[in-house]
Motif scaffolding. Structure first.
Motif, mmCIF file in Angstrom:
data_model
loop_
_atom_site.group_PDB
_atom_site.id
_atom_site.type_symbol
_atom_site.label_atom_id
_atom_site.label_comp_id
_atom_site.label_asym_id
_atom_site.label_seq_id
_atom_site.Cartn_x
_atom_site.Cartn_y
_atom_site.Cartn_z
ATOM 1 N N SER A 15 0.606 -0.939 0.030
ATOM 2 C CA SER A 15 -0.111 -0.032 0.311
ATOM 3 C C SER A 15 1.106 1.180 0.071
ATOM 4 C CB SER A 15 -0.930 -0.121 0.959
ATOM 5 O OG SER A 15 -2.057 -0.667 0.941
ATOM 6 N N ALA A 16 0.254 1.936 -1.374
ATOM 7 C CA ALA A 16 1.526 3.597 -0.898
ATOM 8 C C ALA A 16 0.947 4.132 0.511
ATOM 9 C CB ALA A 16 0.782 4.079 -2.286
ATOM 10 N N THR A 66 -1.644 -1.712 6.665
ATOM 11 C CA THR A 66 -2.623 -1.238 7.281
ATOM 12 C C THR A 66 -2.846 -0.886 8.705
ATOM 13 O OG1 THR A 66 -3.267 -3.409 6.272
ATOM 14 C CG2 THR A 66 -4.767 -3.046 7.855
ATOM 15 N N TRP A 72 -1.556 -5.530 -2.424
ATOM 16 C CA TRP A 72 -2.177 -4.893 -1.023
ATOM 17 C C TRP A 72 -3.301 -4.882 -1.319
ATOM 18 C CZ3 TRP A 72 -5.381 -0.951 -3.092
ATOM 19 C CH2 TRP A 72 -5.715 -0.805 -4.569
ATOM 20 N N HIS A 123 -7.306 0.400 1.499
ATOM 21 C CA HIS A 123 -6.572 1.543 0.861
ATOM 22 C C HIS A 123 -7.516 2.229 2.004
ATOM 23 C CE1 HIS A 123 -5.177 5.024 -1.866
ATOM 24 N NE2 HIS A 123 -7.263 4.976 -1.556
ATOM 25 N N GLU A 124 -6.651 3.606 2.328
ATOM 26 C CA GLU A 124 -7.672 4.658 3.083
ATOM 27 C C GLU A 124 -8.455 4.562 3.868
ATOM 28 O OE1 GLU A 124 -9.286 7.604 -0.360
ATOM 29 O OE2 GLU A 124 -7.597 8.508 0.017
ATOM 30 N N GLY A 125 -8.020 2.863 4.777
ATOM 31 C CA GLY A 125 -8.538 2.263 5.796
ATOM 32 C C GLY A 125 -9.540 1.392 5.604
ATOM 33 N N VAL A 126 -9.857 1.245 3.777
ATOM 34 C CA VAL A 126 -10.543 0.263 4.127
ATOM 35 C C VAL A 126 -10.120 -1.280 3.511
ATOM 36 C CG1 VAL A 126 -11.945 -0.737 2.287
ATOM 37 C CG2 VAL A 126 -12.356 2.170 3.616
ATOM 38 N N PHE A 127 -10.743 -1.900 4.506
ATOM 39 C CA PHE A 127 -9.844 -3.608 3.935
ATOM 40 C C PHE A 127 -10.339 -4.483 2.708
ATOM 41 C CE2 PHE A 127 -9.825 -8.482 4.855
ATOM 42 C CZ PHE A 127 -8.185 -8.499 3.806
ATOM 43 N N LEU A 128 -9.822 -4.331 1.340
ATOM 44 C CA LEU A 128 -10.825 -4.528 0.161
ATOM 45 C C LEU A 128 -10.873 -6.077 0.345
ATOM 46 C CD1 LEU A 128 -9.452 -2.095 -1.548
ATOM 47 C CD2 LEU A 128 -11.478 -2.767 -1.307
ATOM 48 N N LEU A 137 2.281 5.647 -7.877
ATOM 49 C CA LEU A 137 1.378 4.211 -7.175
ATOM 50 C C LEU A 137 -0.175 4.477 -6.035
ATOM 51 C CD1 LEU A 137 1.429 1.033 -6.858
ATOM 52 C CD2 LEU A 137 2.816 1.643 -4.911
ATOM 53 N N GLN A 184 -3.421 3.488 -6.851
ATOM 54 C CA GLN A 184 -4.260 2.327 -5.934
ATOM 55 C C GLN A 184 -5.883 3.097 -5.660
ATOM 56 O OE1 GLN A 184 -1.128 1.910 -3.002
ATOM 57 N NE2 GLN A 184 -0.712 -0.075 -3.936
ATOM 58 N N VAL A 225 -13.306 -9.589 -4.455
ATOM 59 C CA VAL A 225 -13.535 -8.662 -3.238
ATOM 60 C C VAL A 225 -15.317 -8.798 -2.587
ATOM 61 C CG1 VAL A 225 -14.291 -6.147 -2.615
ATOM 62 C CG2 VAL A 225 -11.508 -6.582 -3.765
ATOM 63 N N PRO A 244 -14.638 -2.951 5.017
ATOM 64 C CA PRO A 244 -14.683 -3.455 6.201
ATOM 65 C C PRO A 244 -13.560 -2.199 6.353
ATOM 66 C CG PRO A 244 -14.145 -5.575 4.834
ATOM 67 C CD PRO A 244 -15.277 -4.309 4.276
ATOM 68 N N ARG A 245 -13.257 -2.056 7.634
ATOM 69 C CA ARG A 245 -12.028 -1.349 7.851
ATOM 70 C C ARG A 245 -10.909 -1.385 8.475
ATOM 71 N NH1 ARG A 245 -13.255 3.570 5.614
ATOM 72 N NH2 ARG A 245 -11.420 4.545 7.240
#
Lengths: 284, 256
Positions: A69-70, A74, A99, A102-107, B4, B8, B45, B82-83
């Motif tokens: 992750s750029a 996490t 990765w 992104h921005e706190g969201v887990f994909l 990058l 992303q 996903v 999800p967070r």
């Protein structure tokens, strides 16, 4: 890559098999677990893993650190990974060249990275940070890929070689990912294997995949839901004959079969390892 | 080559939103189109997150059917992704989401059935503790009985509802044949416990939730007993709490 790593085949530790494994104690070299499944406070996951750990070596495989992750790995996750590693003392800890946050969201997917100098610098820094916190070298796994980015600067094998040299990490060579990516990205899997920095390999993964779409333009998908494919067994034979025995995992994570079916796949990998070991003993 | 973080950013947004185009950074290649290639990730996903919700809310899925559940879960995933990579923690907001989800407004009991299922899931992963037996309470002198505080087991949770949630959960999970539960069936209070490795759902008598809430707040037993209406059978209620494994300790002689 500690000295006491088992040079045998192992299986994923699945809840479907927990009781059988504890009761019958099958002759399996080791078990692998996904670290994120053991980050809860208590309950059956820890109950069974503690008992399995008392009987077998354990490998800890992370799927959520998001090393590529750029925006940074996490947040807080490395500390949670360390807690699991400290509790269960695995013979190896591994993660992915991918990765997922992104921005706190887990994909919840292992997403691909463009192979560039900038990506290499970022991933090397994150691997070094992970190794510093964990206090041990880790293995990084080659991904299953479905696409290519504009402007990539190097081959995956060169990227992994440079990553291992810069960060001091080892590599986890997933042969099913090689077969999947080779079809999807149109490269020759044997050439990939011959150019892979095998001197850094500390563990091998074997698994099954699905074929999506028509014969003209198929995509292979890394599903871990069926037996290891003949192509993967072919690559495995070639690799182990060349390198000698390495810890090898049979991954089967969905449509998990009855234990004897998984056990037979593990036994098949063990027989390849045994033959290579005996060949080396004769040659010595 | 885009930086990058920009790649992303567009990749992550396009994964969760099907109306967005495939990111420009994805190259044209021989064989499958860029769209088909990107669709593998989109599907990974969404399918995996819908599956993780289905595993935690099997009774909701059964009540509304697989197609309705999938459509509902997909909207939830888009609005509340999800967070954390620890997927055991994903889905806490699903019960309240069901209460606001327009197509489900005609099924108002779904919210509380989902709260019960989430409580079961949380109990599964809760911290371990030994359960106390009612014998430890019976051994106390009458004066001490008034002032003793009960420590609730970390896995013990109460879900109170205006709907018969325990009957709905039980008949859709354990019964060989589904019972008919009429609209006049009164509301129920569920007690979820996990004394060892198995999660249990118990039906509590009316008003027992008030007793447990007072105990959870740290009220001494005498004070907690006063918080339930006259006619509440305290000894039966306490016997159920202990036998269900909802109590993990007694604290004696503690003052405010």
């Amino acid at each position: 890559m500690t000295a006491d790593r088992p040079l045998r085949a192992g299986a994923g530790l699945k809840p479907e098999h927990h009781r059988h494994i504890l009761e019958s104690r099958p002759d399996i070299g080791w078990f692998e677990v996904h670290a994120e499944n053991y980050m809860g406070a208590g309950g059956p996951p820890h109950f069974f893993l503690e008992r399995a750990r008392a009987l077998y070596p354990i490998s800890l495989h992370g799927v959520g650190l998001s090393i590529g992750s750029a925006g940074g790995m996490t947040p807080g996750h490395l500390a949670r990974l360390k807690k699991v590693a400290d509790r269960y003392d695995p013979f190896v800890v591994s993660e992915h060249l991918a990765w997922s946050t992104h921005e706190g969201v887990f994909l919840n997917d292992l997403l691909p990275l463009p192979y560039t100098e900038a990506t290499l610098a970022l991933v090397s820094r994150h691997v070094e940070e992970a190794q510093t916190v964990l206090g041990r070298p880790i293995l990084i796994e080659n991904p299953s890929t479905y696409l290519r980015f504009e402007g990539e600067e190097m081959a995956e094998t060169d990227f992994l070689r440079a990553l291992a040299r810069r960060s001091g990490c080892g590599l986890l060579l997933d042969l099913n990912n090689v077969v999947v990516s080779a079809v999807n990205r149109s490269f020759d899997p044997l050439t990939y294997l011959d150019t892979f920095p095998v001197e850094h390999v500390g563990e091998v993964h074997l698994a099954g995949h699905a074929v999506l779409g028509d014969i003209e333009a198929p995509l292979l998908v890394d599903t871990h839901d069926r037996p290891v494919s003949p192509e993967v067994w072919g690559l495995y034979h070639r690799l182990i004959t060349r390198l000698g025995p390495l810890p090898t995992l049979v991954e089967w994570d969905s449509n998990v079969p009855a234990w004897p079916i998984l056990e037979a796949e593990v036994a098949r990998a063990d027989s390849v390892l045994r033959a290579a070991g005996e060949g080396r003993a004769r040659a010595a | 080559m885009l930086p990058l973080d920009a790649t992303q950013q567009t990749f992550a947004h396009a994964l969760l939103r099907p109306e967005l185009q495939v990111p420009v950074a994805v190259a044209e290649m021989v064989g499958p189109t860029r769209e088909r290639r990107f669709a593998v990730h989109r599907n990974n996903v969404k399918a995996s997150l819908v599956a993780t919700l289905a595993a935690k809310f099997p009774v909701i899925q059964r009540l509304v059917g697989e197609d309705f559940f999938e459509a509902t879960a997909l909207v939830f995933v888009e609005r509340h992704p999800p967070r954390s990579p620890v997927l055991a923690e994903y889905g806490a907001a699903f019960p309240s989401f069901l209460g606001t989800f327009e197509p489900a407004v005609d099924l108002p009991y779904l919210v509380d059935v989902a709260r019960l299922e989430w409580a079961r899931h949380e109990a599964f992963h809760a911290a371990d503790a030994a359960s106390s037996s009612i014998g430890s309470l019976a051994a106390l002198a009458d004066d001490d009985l008034e002032s003793v505080r009960l420590t609730l087991h970390p896995a013990a949770t109460v879900v109170a509802s205006a709907w018969p949630i325990v009957s709905i959960w039980t008949t859709n999970t354990l019964d060989a044949e589904v019972r008919r539960i009429g609209p006049d069936t009164p509301g129920e209070i569920a007690l979820i416990t996990r004394p060892d490795e198995e999660v249990f759902v118990h039906l509590l008598p009316q008003d027992a939730d008030r007793l447990i809430a007072a105990l959870a707040d740290g009220a001494p037993l005498g004070e907690a007993a006063a918080s339930v209406p006259d006619g509440f059978d305290l000894s039966t209620g306490l016997a159920l709490l202990f036998s269900a494994g909802a109590v993990s300790g007694l604290l004696e002689g503690m003052s405010e």
